[in-house]
Design an enzyme around this catalytic site. Structure first.
Site, PDB file in Angstrom:
ATOM      1  N   HIS A 179      -4.586  -3.019 -14.830  1.00 28.85           N
ATOM      2  CA  HIS A 179      -4.607  -2.797 -13.381  1.00 28.85           C
ATOM      3  C   HIS A 179      -5.967  -2.264 -12.923  1.00 28.85           C
ATOM      4  CE1 HIS A 179      -2.009  -3.136  -9.946  1.00 28.85           C
ATOM      5  NE2 HIS A 179      -2.491  -2.015  -9.469  1.00 28.85           N
ATOM      6  N   TYR A 198      -6.577  -0.181  -2.655  1.00 31.47           N
ATOM      7  CA  TYR A 198      -7.140  -0.712  -3.904  1.00 31.47           C
ATOM      8  C   TYR A 198      -8.643  -0.542  -3.973  1.00 31.47           C
ATOM      9  CZ  TYR A 198      -3.430  -3.262  -6.295  1.00 31.47           C
ATOM     10  OH  TYR A 198      -2.357  -3.612  -7.035  1.00 31.47           O
ATOM     11  N   ARG A 224      -7.993  -5.158 -11.976  1.00 34.38           N
ATOM     12  CA  ARG A 224      -7.595  -5.675 -10.654  1.00 34.38           C
ATOM     13  C   ARG A 224      -8.232  -4.841  -9.538  1.00 34.38           C
ATOM     14  NH1 ARG A 224      -3.635  -8.732  -8.020  1.00 34.38           N
ATOM     15  NH2 ARG A 224      -2.398  -7.638  -6.474  1.00 34.38           N
ATOM     16  N   ARG A 273      -2.511  -9.859 -11.668  1.00 36.16           N
ATOM     17  CA  ARG A 273      -1.689  -8.822 -12.281  1.00 36.16           C
ATOM     18  C   ARG A 273      -1.450  -9.126 -13.762  1.00 36.16           C
ATOM     19  NH1 ARG A 273       0.638  -9.972  -7.192  1.00 36.16           N
ATOM     20  NH2 ARG A 273       0.598  -8.166  -5.810  1.00 36.16           N
ATOM     21  N   LYS A 320       4.146 -11.294  -7.496  1.00 36.57           N
ATOM     22  CA  LYS A 320       4.989 -10.235  -6.945  1.00 36.57           C
ATOM     23  C   LYS A 320       5.680 -10.741  -5.681  1.00 36.57           C
ATOM     24  CE  LYS A 320       4.797  -5.292  -6.064  1.00 36.57           C
ATOM     25  NZ  LYS A 320       3.890  -4.140  -6.006  1.00 36.57           N
ATOM     26  N   HIS A 350      -1.523  -9.580  -1.467  1.00 42.54           N
ATOM     27  CA  HIS A 350      -0.979  -8.468  -0.694  1.00 42.54           C
ATOM     28  C   HIS A 350      -0.448  -8.959   0.646  1.00 42.54           C
ATOM     29  CE1 HIS A 350      -3.708  -5.370  -2.921  1.00 42.54           C
ATOM     30  NE2 HIS A 350      -2.663  -5.720  -3.635  1.00 42.54           N
TER      31      HIS A 350
END
Length: 159
Positions: free
Chosen positions: A102, A137, A105, A11, A36, A128
């Protein structure tokens, strides 16, 4: 920095906070601290990215943060600076679609799945908690998918 974003699938905030000692060249991993959800994890370190990081280190000699703020080396690089660098690189590459950190990613995840990596393994690398997030994604191209018919009846064998 942009190579690290894409090659590790990390990220924007994670690349800004990378530290020199987060590089584990013996295991070819990047330690992602407090990603995250405040979770630590490891991301893959590509040999190409490692060489570029070594060149970066030889040129800039960062002390703690790998990509420090130019005005204050004790502070991380601004996310806005990274976003601007991505936009400039996309423009210089002749891309007309909107590109962001992003996007890199998402591209990392999609390209791994297209190469045959398991969606769950990609999800772990991305940090995740749920496989459904990773599925959102990945945008697998239909051109990359082989019809199951070709596995049982190769082209030219229509007898």
């Amino acid at each position: 920095m942009l190579t690290v974003l894409y090659s590790a699938g990390i990220r924007l905030g994670e690349v800004c906070r990378l530290r020199v000692d987060d590089i584990d060249s013996s295991r070819m991993l990047l330690r992602i601290r407090q990603g995250k959800g405040h979770k630590d994890r490891f991301a893959p370190l590509s040999p190409t990215a490692l060489e570029l990081l070594r060149e970066w280190w030889r040129t800039t000699h960062p002390k703690a943060l790998l990509f420090p703020n130019k005005n204050d080396a004790s502070r991380p690089l601004s996310p806005a600076t990274v976003q601007h660098a991505v936009k400039v690189a996309a423009r210089d590459a002749g891309l007309t679609k909107r590109v962001s950190p992003h996007t890199l990613r998402h591209s990392f995840a999609t390209h791994l799945v297209e190469q045959g990596s398991a969606v769950r393994a990609v999800g772990v690398m991305l940090g995740h908690a749920h496989g459904r997030t990773t599925e959102l994604y990945t945008h697998v191209s239909a051109a990359q998918v082989r019809s199951p018919l070709d596995a049982i009846l190769p082209p030219g064998k229509t007898e």
